[in-house]
Design an enzyme around this catalytic site. Structure first.
Site, PDB file in Angstrom:
ATOM      1  N   SER A  89      -2.856  10.866   2.987  1.00  0.00           N
ATOM      2  CA  SER A  89      -3.290   9.846   3.950  1.00  0.00           C
ATOM      3  C   SER A  89      -3.387  10.397   5.366  1.00  0.00           C
ATOM      4  O   SER A  89      -2.900   9.773   6.319  1.00  0.00           O
ATOM      5  CB  SER A  89      -2.352   8.639   3.914  1.00  0.00           C
ATOM      6  OG  SER A  89      -2.938   7.514   4.546  1.00  0.00           O
ATOM      7  N   PRO A  90      -4.040  11.547   5.572  1.00  0.00           N
ATOM      8  CA  PRO A  90      -4.150  12.121   6.915  1.00  0.00           C
ATOM      9  C   PRO A  90      -5.041  11.311   7.847  1.00  0.00           C
ATOM     10  O   PRO A  90      -5.028  11.546   9.061  1.00  0.00           O
ATOM     11  CB  PRO A  90      -4.731  13.511   6.656  1.00  0.00           C
ATOM     12  CG  PRO A  90      -5.531  13.335   5.406  1.00  0.00           C
ATOM     13  CD  PRO A  90      -4.744  12.372   4.564  1.00  0.00           C
ATOM     14  N   LEU A  91      -5.803  10.370   7.293  1.00  0.00           N
ATOM     15  CA  LEU A  91      -6.676   9.538   8.122  1.00  0.00           C
ATOM     16  C   LEU A  91      -6.168   8.108   8.229  1.00  0.00           C
ATOM     17  O   LEU A  91      -6.919   7.191   8.559  1.00  0.00           O
ATOM     18  CB  LEU A  91      -8.107   9.557   7.570  1.00  0.00           C
ATOM     19  CG  LEU A  91      -8.789  10.926   7.616  1.00  0.00           C
ATOM     20  CD1 LEU A  91     -10.153  10.879   6.947  1.00  0.00           C
ATOM     21  CD2 LEU A  91      -8.922  11.417   9.057  1.00  0.00           C
ATOM     22  N   TYR A  97      -2.177   8.445 -11.676  1.00  0.00           N
ATOM     23  CA  TYR A  97      -3.500   8.024 -11.216  1.00  0.00           C
ATOM     24  C   TYR A  97      -4.392   7.865 -12.443  1.00  0.00           C
ATOM     25  O   TYR A  97      -4.551   8.834 -13.190  1.00  0.00           O
ATOM     26  CB  TYR A  97      -4.141   9.061 -10.304  1.00  0.00           C
ATOM     27  CG  TYR A  97      -3.407   9.456  -9.059  1.00  0.00           C
ATOM     28  CD1 TYR A  97      -2.371   8.684  -8.528  1.00  0.00           C
ATOM     29  CD2 TYR A  97      -3.750  10.642  -8.392  1.00  0.00           C
ATOM     30  CE1 TYR A  97      -1.720   9.081  -7.380  1.00  0.00           C
ATOM     31  CE2 TYR A  97      -3.092  11.030  -7.239  1.00  0.00           C
ATOM     32  CZ  TYR A  97      -2.072  10.257  -6.746  1.00  0.00           C
ATOM     33  OH  TYR A  97      -1.422  10.662  -5.599  1.00  0.00           O
TER      34      TYR A  97
END
Length: 340
Positions: free
Chosen positions: A226-228, A54
């Site tokens: 990426s829980p959403l 990143y």
């Protein structure tokens, strides 16, 4: 008062919402990143997750920008001992060197001993710290024997450079292979896994059938990314309405817009409204109620987004609420009922 959660069987205790930093140096500049981390820390947050790659897609950038920003922030704030720092190794860093007109590619990725030891040293420098609390294999390396990978991780623990090791994006059989190898060879063992998991993730069924029971049985902490669903579960996308301004709007419209997914969002809103909560908070609260779950990792591009998501820790879902959400997102059951 917020209850911190133990990461599997390890000695780490984490705030129930982790802060992801993939956006630092990309959609959030350094000043914005500082503000986000300040707000997270002020709320009691202690789990910051990054990776050496990143942000690597910026033109001319060799990678490691997110780690550098996190490192400078911890040094400036003097709070390193309060933070559980998690980073990852596996991805390609740097690029090609020009050696007298000949381009030579050095090994700059993978889970070999050579690369893990080098990558860890580089991450420590960027993070301006003498140790990494949770060092994770970013994904599987099919070219390197698992014994070599775990041996290199074990050496880092023995040197004091790493406290615990984990993995990301491993299938159930790969994780089981690693756990068995650690046990058989007397090597350090993974204490956590970071899978893609949400109400909408395409791998959800496999996770719940295979990985989740494995994690419960062997005490592996789960810190999903990426829980959403890339922002789909925040409710900002409306069925049949123009796209809002978002760095992921085009991606979501092509990958995640479907009647089934919008039905899930509708169910979240139906549960959230009487609670005075937001759909994203309800989605995260549902996740925190799942077995083996330690701390879903969220990303935020500004402080306002972060503070809304941190409100999740105040949301209490009833058994009926959880059932409504699970029922709305159980596509296999919906298909069975429709076919019958």
């Amino acid at each position: 008062m917020t209850t911190y959660r133990r990461l599997g069987r390890s000695g780490l205790h984490l705030f129930p919402i982790g802060l992801g930093t993939m956006q630092f140096g990309w959609s959030a500049d350094e000043e914005t990143a500082y503000g986000i981390m300040d707000a997270y820390y002020a709320a009691g947050g202690n789990f910051i997750d990054t990776a050496d790659i990143y942000t690597t897609w910026t033109p001319g950038n060799p990678g490691g920008v997110s780690e550098e920003i996190v490192g400078r922030w911890m040094k400036d704030r003097g709070n390193r001992d309060d933070i559980v720092v998690a980073t990852k190794v596996r991805g390609a860093m740097g690029g090609m060197d020009n050696n007298q007109g000949r381009k030579t590619v050095h090994q700059r990725e993978g889970l070999s001993r050579r690369w893990i030891l080098k990558a860890c040293e580089d991450s420590l420098k960027r993070l301006q710290t003498d140790h990494i609390d949770l060092y994770q294999a970013h994904w599987v390396d099919n070219q390197t024997p698992i014994e070599e990978t775990l041996s290199a991780f074990s050496e880092l623990v023995q040197r004091g450079y790493v406290r615990y090791i984990g993995c990301s994006n491993y299938s159930a059989w790969r994780l089981m292979q690693a756990l068995w190898t650690s046990d058989r060879k007397g090597l350090e063992s993974y204490v956590s896994i970071q899978p893609e998991y949400s109400l909408l993730s395409p791998t959800r069924a496999n996770f719940e059938r295979e990985l989740m029971p494995l994690c419960v049985e062997y005490g592996i902490g789960v810190v999903p990314w990426s829980p959403l669903g890339g922002g789909m579960l925040t409710g900002k996308y409306k069925r049949g309405q123009p796209l809002p301004e978002s760095v992921r709007a085009d991606e979501n419209s092509s990958r995640r817009f479907s009647d089934q997914n919008f039905d899930v969002v509708d169910a979240l809103e139906a549960v959230a409204t009487p609670l005075g909560a937001k759909p994203a908070q309800v989605a995260l609260a549902w996740m925190l109620a799942q077995p083996a779950m330690t701390a879903p990792i969220i990303g935020a591009n500004n402080v306002t987004q972060l503070q809304e998501l941190l409100g999740t820790v105040e949301v209490k879902l009833s058994a009926d609420d959880l059932a409504k959400i699970s029922r709305a997102s159980d596509w296999e059951r919906a298909r069975t009922e429709l076919e019958s």
